[in-house]
Design a protein around this motif. Structure first.
Motif: not given
Length: 243
Positions: A23-47
């Motif tokens: 038996x296994x207990x699932x102890x956390x189940x969530x969605x991250x609402x912060x959409x990542x954008x690193x792959x776009x190659x845009x500086x963080x200050x832009x987005x």
């Protein structure tokens, strides 16, 4: 005759113990609402401001997507696992779970990054997460042979085109990590897929509006859930001995 009966009883006991699922207990189940954008190659200050505004916009509602993923996980994916999952109520509704203080507990502002399903708490797992992994494992050591951490997140990526006329796609990623009752990792893996739906970039910057981003998140999650059961089954098939 007595010796024969003893052997029969012993065989029955051994067969029963091997047949009994762990038996296994699932102890956390969530969605991250912060959409990542690193792959776009845009500086963080832009987005970063646009991404934070998106996170806090009530129209960027990931609840239906998390609900669907949760339903698929417990009703479909769980059947591919070589162990049983404890009823969620026997985990998240317990006082010991609700009063557990995880390491890296967030401020109210940071907590807005995450959408927890139901009564689940955000509990970090991964690099430098041993306190939480061991803590959760020990918390449910009497009821379960291990604990599982599950979450999904989203990331923008370049689609097709050149420069400012490029399109963007969304990538949905699901991470599932299993630890035994000592808090030792049994497996941890991430699976991801890109959306069929696309967005646009204006002047090299993606349009980060709920009506543009949410359909891509939904499309990416649909693609991810397509054959996730098969992938999970393959990875989890050799875990029984490690629990």
């Amino acid at each position: 005759m007595k010796k024969y009966l003893t052997l029969v009883v012993l065989f029955a006991v051994l067969t029963s113990s091997y047949a009994q699922k762990k038996k296994v207990a699932v102890v956390t189940f969530y969605a991250n609402k912060m959409v990542e954008f690193r792959e776009l190659g845009i500086g963080s200050e832009e987005l970063i401001k646009d991404v934070l505004d998106l996170r806090d916009n009530p129209d960027f509602n990931l609840s239906p997507l998390l609900e669907k993923f949760h339903s698929n996980f417990f009703k479909e994916y769980a059947t591919a696992l070589p162990f049983d999952l404890l009823p969620e109520s026997s985990v998240v509704e317990t006082e010991k779970y609700q009063t557990f203080q995880p390491k890296y507990e967030m401020s109210t502002y940071e907590a807005n990054n995450y959408l927890n399903y139901g009564k689940y708490k955000y509990i970090y797992e991964g690099f430098a997460g041993k306190y939480n992994e061991v803590g959760m494992a020990k918390l449910f050591a009497e009821e379960a042979d291990g604990v599982m951490f599950v979450y999904i997140d989203f990331a923008l990526e370049k689609g097709f085109g050149i420069g400012g006329t490029a399109s963007v796609k969304m990538r949905a990623t699901a991470r599932m990590a299993l630890y035994n009752k000592k808090g030792e990792k049994v497996f941890a893996f991430s699976e991801s897929e890109r959306s069929k739906k696309t967005g646009v970039m204006v002047g090299g910057i993606p349009v980060v509006k709920p009506e543009k981003i949410l359909p891509m998140c939904e499309s990416a999650l649909e693609e991810l859930m397509g054959d996730l059961k098969k992938r999970l089954s393959k990875i989890a098939s050799k875990t029984d001995k490690k629990l």
